[in-house]
Each structure stands twice: as structure tokens, then as C-alpha cells.
Motif scaffolding. Sequence first.
Motif, mmCIF file in Angstrom:
data_model
loop_
_atom_site.group_PDB
_atom_site.id
_atom_site.type_symbol
_atom_site.label_atom_id
_atom_site.label_comp_id
_atom_site.label_asym_id
_atom_site.label_seq_id
_atom_site.Cartn_x
_atom_site.Cartn_y
_atom_site.Cartn_z
ATOM 1 N N ASP A 126 4.581 1.100 -4.980
ATOM 2 C CA ASP A 126 4.492 1.358 -3.535
ATOM 3 C C ASP A 126 5.513 2.415 -3.109
ATOM 4 O OD1 ASP A 126 2.500 -0.539 -3.289
ATOM 5 O OD2 ASP A 126 3.835 -2.129 -2.586
ATOM 6 N N LEU A 129 4.506 5.948 -4.334
ATOM 7 C CA LEU A 129 3.436 6.538 -3.529
ATOM 8 C C LEU A 129 3.966 7.066 -2.198
ATOM 9 C CD1 LEU A 129 0.610 3.939 -4.202
ATOM 10 C CD2 LEU A 129 0.634 6.336 -4.955
ATOM 11 N N ALA A 214 -2.546 -0.791 -3.436
ATOM 12 C CA ALA A 214 -2.095 0.449 -4.081
ATOM 13 C C ALA A 214 -3.112 0.972 -5.081
ATOM 14 C CB ALA A 214 -0.763 0.201 -4.783
ATOM 15 N N ARG A 217 -4.947 4.310 -4.850
ATOM 16 C CA ARG A 217 -4.104 5.508 -4.797
ATOM 17 C C ARG A 217 -3.351 5.766 -6.100
ATOM 18 N NH1 ARG A 217 -0.109 5.605 -0.006
ATOM 19 N NH2 ARG A 217 0.031 7.750 -0.795
ATOM 20 N N GLU A 220 -2.760 9.201 -7.489
ATOM 21 C CA GLU A 220 -1.824 10.126 -6.833
ATOM 22 C C GLU A 220 -0.463 10.159 -7.517
ATOM 23 O OE1 GLU A 220 -1.529 9.302 -2.634
ATOM 24 O OE2 GLU A 220 -3.631 8.653 -2.549
ATOM 25 N N LEU A 221 -0.177 9.178 -8.376
ATOM 26 C CA LEU A 221 1.132 9.136 -9.033
ATOM 27 C C LEU A 221 1.258 10.283 -10.024
ATOM 28 C CD1 LEU A 221 1.407 5.290 -9.694
ATOM 29 C CD2 LEU A 221 2.642 6.603 -7.959
#
Length: 282
Positions: A126, A129, A214, A217, A220-221
Amino acid sequence: MKPLSTPAAAITFGCLLLGAPLSAQAAPSFAAVEGGKIAYETCGAGPKAIVLLHDGILDDSAFDDIWPLLCARFHVVRYDRRGYGNSPAATAPYDAATDLGAVMKAAGVAHATLVGSSSGGGIAVDFALAHPEAIDRLVLVGAAVNGFRPTQHFINRTIGIMTLAAQGKIAEAAKDPYILTPGADAARAKVVADLTAHPGNLSAARMIADGPPATPRLGELKAPTLIVTGEVDIADVHAHAGALEALIPGATRTVMTGGGHFIYLEQPKAFADLVAGFVDKE
């Protein structure tokens, strides 16, 4: 506030158990957070920083055995989330990722590798992100990431463990076959000692505010990510580790032998060497 009956709470409480006051810690410092304060400790003077995030039942003493090994090479921070160990209990729901940012700021760490165990791994994700600029690398250890749903087997097992713990049968709860290998008597004794010394750990996670999943997403890491599981951990954790490997770009996964969910309690040197090698990897 998360009700205990939700699947998310089952992950938080069941990717679980326990930790131990392994050795006397230095007097902690405290980071101010909205509505409270958080106990944290730092060590080492290496050029690279590591922040250790404990699971949903342990406090930061779970890292006692790996602490000196990592401190010899890196600048390391560990802390007790609200209601765990030396940190006062939360008086209202709070955002755990925001608290992590406050600890890093108080410790003078602008960016670091986050090493998160179980629900601590979920907090690490978390935070990564929300603040990608503050992340050098991620090490996710049996991570419970918001958005994965547990199986009924996992939920039933969790309810059984928590029922025993609530009845004061800590030693019986610590016999769970997924947290430690059968012969890990010393590590299991530390687990029992920690929960006996810090019974508030058992309910502290209930005050963490729910956030959005999470999982949608994870793509996106961008930070290099290492996913670690102990070989005897429950099937849900291994399945989730495989999903994390598939969903996080460039992630690598390893299964460590000789341990379960708390692999760092049973194999501290091997675990510390694994983390150090990953942090130093070019």
C-alpha cells in the motif's frame, strides 16, 4: 474498522501468529502520528536503508535475531504498529501506510527497502503504491495483500487459532503446523512468550482502517520485488505468492526450506543473507 468476520480480517489475523521478545531491546524512540505515537528503533550506518514491518500478531521483537545481522551492513528501522509491543493502542481507526511514512520521516529515512511480513507485506505494498519515490526495493514475506480472498480452509484454521488464543491456550495455538516446523521448539517458545507478554497484539489489527484492494494496482509497482515463503506455510500463502509474482512486474519468488510463515524465526541467518543479497543486488 475491520470486523473480525471479514475475509480481509481473516488474512490479517491468520497469516499470523505470533512473535517473541527475543532479547532486550534498546529504549525506543517515538514518532508522532495523528491521535497517537509509534515506538521505533534504528541501528546501523550503512548507505542503504531497510524498514522492517511485522505481521498482524507479532510486534517488532520478531526481528530480534535478524536485527544485528542486518544492522552490521545497513541502516535499519523497525517499529511496533499501534497497539503492538511498545506502541500505545489506537483510539480510532487509522491508516497503517500513513503511519509507516511518519516513522520513516522521524527516523530520517527518505527511501528504503521495505521488508514486510504477512500483513506487514500488505502495508508495504500500500505504501509503495502511494509513495513509489520512497521505495528502493520490496521484500514480501508470506504477504497478505489487500484484495486476495482466503479459502474456507484458511478461515476455519484462523478461527480455531484465535479461539484458542482468546481462551488463553497460547501454547496450543502455537502448535499450528503452518507457522513453524514441528521441531522448532525454541521459536515456538518465543511465540508463546511474546503473546503472553503482549496480549494486546491479538486484537490490535482491528483498528487498521480498511482501504481499497491493492491487487488491481500491482502492475503499477516498479521497484524490484522479492517474494518469500517458508516451505511449510499454508497453501493460501503459497498461492498468493504465486499471484504476486505474476502480477508485479519483474518480481522474483523463492521458497525457503526449514520454516513456515515465520521463516525468519527459524532461519534468521539464511533469511538475513537473502535480504542482504537482494538489497545489494545491482
